[in-house]
Design a protein around this motif. Structure first.
Motif: not given
Length: 163
Positions: A149-154
């Motif tokens: 899933h999309d994450t804000g920071v990685w």
């Protein structure tokens, strides 16, 4: 209702979004796809460029022929795209966050298909090699693979860069 497909590489450096149906979902058995995937075939499906965007990072590109370039993560090496120079980009179906959402409908380049594929369902399942639930939890707890899933920071700041 428009289908939204998200996906990306294993490390999360490259993420994408595709709106609408992914067309021509297929398994390509050509030797070039085999080499690009490091596997026996490559599952691909296309979406028009106008319905596609990168949501994190940019892929590296390799021109595998005069007419084709292949996109991959320059950090972890995950094969992500096939661009034949047309109005669409082909996405590797395994890089989707929900790969089961797009079922291949056909196969191409069968002259390179592995001769033993018909036997795969009859291979012995070595249950002793399966992870136990405890082993699976330990792997999940230490995994540096980007979640589906999309994450804000990685990656999370707590991880030190390992080379």
């Amino acid at each position: 209702m428009t289908h939204i497909h998200t996906g990306g590489c294993q490390c999360g450096a490259v993420r994408f979004r595709a709106e609408g149906e992914i067309g021509f979902p297929h398994l390509c058995h050509c030797r070039m796809c085999q080499k690009a995937a490091g596997n026996y075939f490559m599952p691909l499906g296309g979406v028009k460029w106008e319905n596609f965007s990168f949501t994190r990072g940019e892929p590296a590109w390799f021109h595998s022929s005069e007419t084709v370039k292949r996109g991959f993560c320059g950090k972890c090496g995950t094969p992500l795209f096939y661009d034949g120079g047309s109005d669409h980009i082909s996405i590797t179906l395994g890089s989707l966050d929900d790969p089961e959402s797009v079922k291949p409908r056909l196969q191409t380049n069968l002259m390179h298909k592995m001769s033993f594929f018909g036997e795969l369902d009859h291979l012995t399942h070595e249950t002793a090699m399966d992870m136990t639930p405890d082993e699976a939890r330990k792997v999940a707890a230490s995994s540096r693979q980007h979640p589906d899933h999309d994450t804000g920071v990685w990656p999370p700041e707590r991880w030190e860069e390992k080379s």
